[in-house]
Write a protein that holds these residues in place. Structure first.
Motif, PDB file in Angstrom:
ATOM      1  N   ILE A   1      51.360  36.325  39.472  1.00 34.24           N
ATOM      2  CA  ILE A   1      51.492  35.417  40.618  1.00 34.24           C
ATOM      3  C   ILE A   1      50.306  34.466  40.732  1.00 34.24           C
ATOM      4  N   LEU A   2      49.283  34.658  39.902  1.00 34.76           N
ATOM      5  CA  LEU A   2      48.126  33.769  39.868  1.00 34.76           C
ATOM      6  C   LEU A   2      47.758  33.485  38.418  1.00 34.76           C
ATOM      7  N   PRO A   3      47.096  32.346  38.154  1.00 38.66           N
ATOM      8  CA  PRO A   3      46.663  32.054  36.780  1.00 38.66           C
ATOM      9  C   PRO A   3      45.648  33.086  36.293  1.00 38.66           C
ATOM     10  N   VAL A   4      45.579  33.258  34.984  1.00 35.22           N
ATOM     11  CA  VAL A   4      44.642  34.211  34.393  1.00 35.22           C
ATOM     12  C   VAL A   4      43.226  33.630  34.442  1.00 35.22           C
ATOM     13  N   VAL A   5      42.341  34.317  35.162  1.00 35.61           N
ATOM     14  CA  VAL A   5      40.929  33.950  35.231  1.00 35.61           C
ATOM     15  C   VAL A   5      40.112  35.219  35.047  1.00 35.61           C
ATOM     16  N   GLY A   6      38.847  35.056  34.706  1.00 29.89           N
ATOM     17  CA  GLY A   6      38.010  36.217  34.419  1.00 29.89           C
ATOM     18  C   GLY A   6      37.439  36.866  35.658  1.00 29.89           C
ATOM     19  N   VAL A   7      38.276  37.583  36.412  1.00 29.32           N
ATOM     20  CA  VAL A   7      37.833  38.282  37.609  1.00 29.32           C
ATOM     21  C   VAL A   7      38.136  39.768  37.448  1.00 29.32           C
ATOM     22  N   PRO A   8      37.116  40.645  37.478  1.00 33.16           N
ATOM     23  CA  PRO A   8      37.352  42.080  37.277  1.00 33.16           C
ATOM     24  C   PRO A   8      37.897  42.754  38.534  1.00 33.16           C
ATOM     25  N   LEU A   9      38.475  43.940  38.349  1.00 37.96           N
ATOM     26  CA  LEU A   9      38.913  44.764  39.471  1.00 37.96           C
ATOM     27  C   LEU A   9      37.753  45.684  39.830  1.00 37.96           C
ATOM     28  N   PRO A  10      37.220  45.599  41.055  1.00 33.91           N
ATOM     29  CA  PRO A  10      35.982  46.305  41.414  1.00 33.91           C
ATOM     30  C   PRO A  10      36.002  47.796  41.098  1.00 33.91           C
ATOM     31  N   PHE A  11      35.005  48.241  40.329  1.00 30.42           N
ATOM     32  CA  PHE A  11      34.775  49.630  39.959  1.00 30.42           C
ATOM     33  C   PHE A  11      35.898  50.232  39.110  1.00 30.42           C
ATOM     34  N   ILE A  12      36.855  49.418  38.712  1.00 30.61           N
ATOM     35  CA  ILE A  12      37.924  49.865  37.826  1.00 30.61           C
ATOM     36  C   ILE A  12      37.735  49.217  36.457  1.00 30.61           C
ATOM     37  N   SER A  13      37.507  47.892  36.441  1.00 35.57           N
ATOM     38  CA  SER A  13      37.296  47.175  35.191  1.00 35.57           C
ATOM     39  C   SER A  13      35.924  47.488  34.604  1.00 35.57           C
ATOM     40  N   TYR A  14      35.847  47.446  33.275  1.00 41.75           N
ATOM     41  CA  TYR A  14      34.580  47.638  32.570  1.00 41.75           C
ATOM     42  C   TYR A  14      33.718  46.389  32.737  1.00 41.75           C
ATOM     43  N   GLY A  15      32.426  46.585  32.956  1.00 37.52           N
ATOM     44  CA  GLY A  15      31.517  45.447  33.061  1.00 37.52           C
ATOM     45  C   GLY A  15      30.271  45.802  33.838  1.00 37.52           C
ATOM     46  N   GLY A  16      29.111  45.715  33.214  1.00 39.44           N
ATOM     47  CA  GLY A  16      27.870  46.101  33.863  1.00 39.44           C
ATOM     48  C   GLY A  16      27.373  45.107  34.888  1.00 39.44           C
ATOM     49  N   THR A  17      27.450  43.801  34.567  1.00 34.86           N
ATOM     50  CA  THR A  17      26.923  42.778  35.467  1.00 34.86           C
ATOM     51  C   THR A  17      27.679  42.763  36.784  1.00 34.86           C
ATOM     52  N   ALA A  18      29.009  42.816  36.702  1.00 34.14           N
ATOM     53  CA  ALA A  18      29.818  42.814  37.923  1.00 34.14           C
ATOM     54  C   ALA A  18      29.534  44.068  38.748  1.00 34.14           C
ATOM     55  N   MET A  19      29.320  45.204  38.094  1.00 33.59           N
ATOM     56  CA  MET A  19      29.046  46.450  38.808  1.00 33.59           C
ATOM     57  C   MET A  19      27.740  46.349  39.588  1.00 33.59           C
ATOM     58  N   VAL A  20      26.735  45.703  38.999  1.00 35.46           N
ATOM     59  CA  VAL A  20      25.453  45.516  39.684  1.00 35.46           C
ATOM     60  C   VAL A  20      25.645  44.637  40.918  1.00 35.46           C
ATOM     61  N   THR A  21      26.381  43.541  40.779  1.00 35.20           N
ATOM     62  CA  THR A  21      26.614  42.633  41.901  1.00 35.20           C
ATOM     63  C   THR A  21      27.384  43.325  43.019  1.00 35.20           C
ATOM     64  N   LEU A  22      28.422  44.072  42.657  1.00 36.33           N
ATOM     65  CA  LEU A  22      29.210  44.786  43.657  1.00 36.33           C
ATOM     66  C   LEU A  22      28.370  45.857  44.346  1.00 36.33           C
ATOM     67  N   GLY A  23      27.520  46.534  43.579  1.00 38.38           N
ATOM     68  CA  GLY A  23      26.647  47.531  44.168  1.00 38.38           C
ATOM     69  C   GLY A  23      25.669  46.928  45.155  1.00 38.38           C
ATOM     70  N   PHE A  24      25.142  45.770  44.827  1.00 34.88           N
ATOM     71  CA  PHE A  24      24.223  45.084  45.735  1.00 34.88           C
ATOM     72  C   PHE A  24      24.942  44.718  47.030  1.00 34.88           C
ATOM     73  N   GLY A  25      26.181  44.225  46.912  1.00 33.27           N
ATOM     74  CA  GLY A  25      26.943  43.863  48.097  1.00 33.27           C
ATOM     75  C   GLY A  25      27.214  45.064  48.987  1.00 33.27           C
TER      76      GLY A  25
END
Length: 384
Positions: A345-369
């Motif tokens: 229902i939306l175009p494909v963009v590089g947005v991870p699913l919080p704490f489900i998708s693999y990715g260290g940088t996003a995990m750090v940002t989400l943890g800070f938030g």
């Protein structure tokens, strides 16, 4: 008479650090993380060290949450200007000296490693805007909102130019949430929604004409045009541009209500799902756990978002209310955009699913938030 003093136990010494943590928020996070580990083990057990790395990144995120939660919001507010300024400088440096990979200049080499400065702006931008409105509290006029839009446009423009549409959307949405909670008039919001709805309707109705190869779209790059056109009709190129969307829909649909079972996803393990441990992990999750599992995951995200909004509504200062509201709705944006692109229902963009998708940088940002939310929740409890 000699007084006898008992040496406090380790738990007695650590208890003050934990007793003010918001248990409902922690419970929702723990549920999401547990589902994330379960899904990552199934989707990534044969994908190198993805599961182990994912668990390590979660522990790192929990550590960041704990550390940031100990910092009072007043101290965090003092970081707004330095963090925003450094972030902008790094974005400019990335544009000039950045490392280009797959046609995108998003990384900056700092000798021992490479960093992605746009990730900093996911936190720095809402912090800066919340600081701005805190300083203008009680004196807000239209020029103040225009200045806030200016502070938002600069990082969003630099990130979009890299190009990194996914991160630009996340930074833009976080900034808009702050501006909305600061009191932006509905007279300005409603026309924007009307224009957006009309534009989407016109886009859908004129898909056959505007998606022709010889038609160029203003502002958007060619690959961004292809993503939108692929969303409108992925069957035009089922083995090419439309492959991601079609396979994601097949995987989710084949899971049915109960799902195929843990580690029994055929689309996942036969590698029909592209990026099954990162952007498209929800397709793997939906195939194995079905509608029941998807509702359980959505329940966790809903509980986290509702609790975050409650924390925001009870925050003692304008800065705390704005940053808590923006961080909370940013989680909503992550979830909505990721699940929307995977389900077609939306175009494909590089947005991870919080704490489900693999990715260290996003995990750090989400943890800070989430650490910011915890800090604000603790301040609220001390106040009352």
């Amino acid at each position: 008479m000699n007084a006898v003093f008992e040496k406090p136990s380790l738990w007695q010494r650590l208890r003050p650090w934990f007793k003010s943590f918001d248990l409902p928020l922690l419970s929702a996070l723990a549920w999401i993380m547990a589902l994330g580990l379960l899904c990552m083990y199934s989707a990534g057990y044969d994908h190198g060290t993805r599961f182990v790395d994912h668990a390590r990144n979660m522990l790192l995120s929990v550590g960041i949450i704990f550390v940031v939660a100990q910092i009072p919001p007043q101290r965090i507010m003092q970081l707004a200007i330095p963090l925003y300024t450094v972030g902008i400088m790094l974005l400019v440096a990335t544009a000039v000296f950045g490392v280009t990979k797959k046609g995108a200049t998003r990384w900056l080499s700092i000798g021992v490693t490479q960093i992605q400065p746009s990730e900093i702006m996911k936190i720095a931008t809402p912090l800066m805007l919340a600081w701005w409105f805190q300083k203008r509290e009680g004196l807000l006029r239209l020029p103040d909102f225009l200045a806030a839009f200016g502070l938002l446009v600069v990082p969003v423009g630099l990130i979009a130019k890299q190009p990194d549409l996914g991160t630009a959307i996340l930074v833009l949405s976080a900034g808009l949430y702050v501006i909305f909670f600061a009191g932006l008039s509905w007279k300005l919001i409603i026309p924007a929604f009307v224009i957006g709805a009309a534009s989407i309707t016109a886009l859908v109705m004129s898909e056959d004409k505007i998606c022709q190869p010889d038609v160029q779209w203003p502002v958007l790059r060619e690959y961004q045009k292809n993503r939108v056109c692929t969303l409108l009709d992925p069957t035009k190129d089922p083995l090419g541009k439309g492959f991601h969307i079609i396979q994601g829909e097949i995987a989710i649909g084949s899971g049915g209500i109960p799902g195929k079972g843990f580690m029994k996803g055929t689309q996942t393990h036969l590698e029909f799902i592209p990026e099954r441990t990162t952007d498209f992990i929800f397709a793997a999750f939906g195939e194995e756990f079905g509608l029941v599992g998807a509702l359980a995951l959505l329940g966790g995200f809903t509980a986290l978002i509702l609790r975050g909004l409650m924390i925001a509504s009870e925050a003692p200062t304008l800065f705390s209310r704005l940053i808590a509201g923006a961080v909370t709705l940013s989680f909503f944006t992550y979830v909505f955009v990721n699940m929307g692109m995977v389900s077609g229902i939306l175009p494909v963009v590089g947005v991870p699913l919080p704490f489900i998708s693999y990715g260290g940088t996003a995990m750090v940002t989400l943890g800070f938030g989430l650490g910011l939310l915890m800090s604000i929740a603790k301040t609220r409890r001390i106040r009352y």
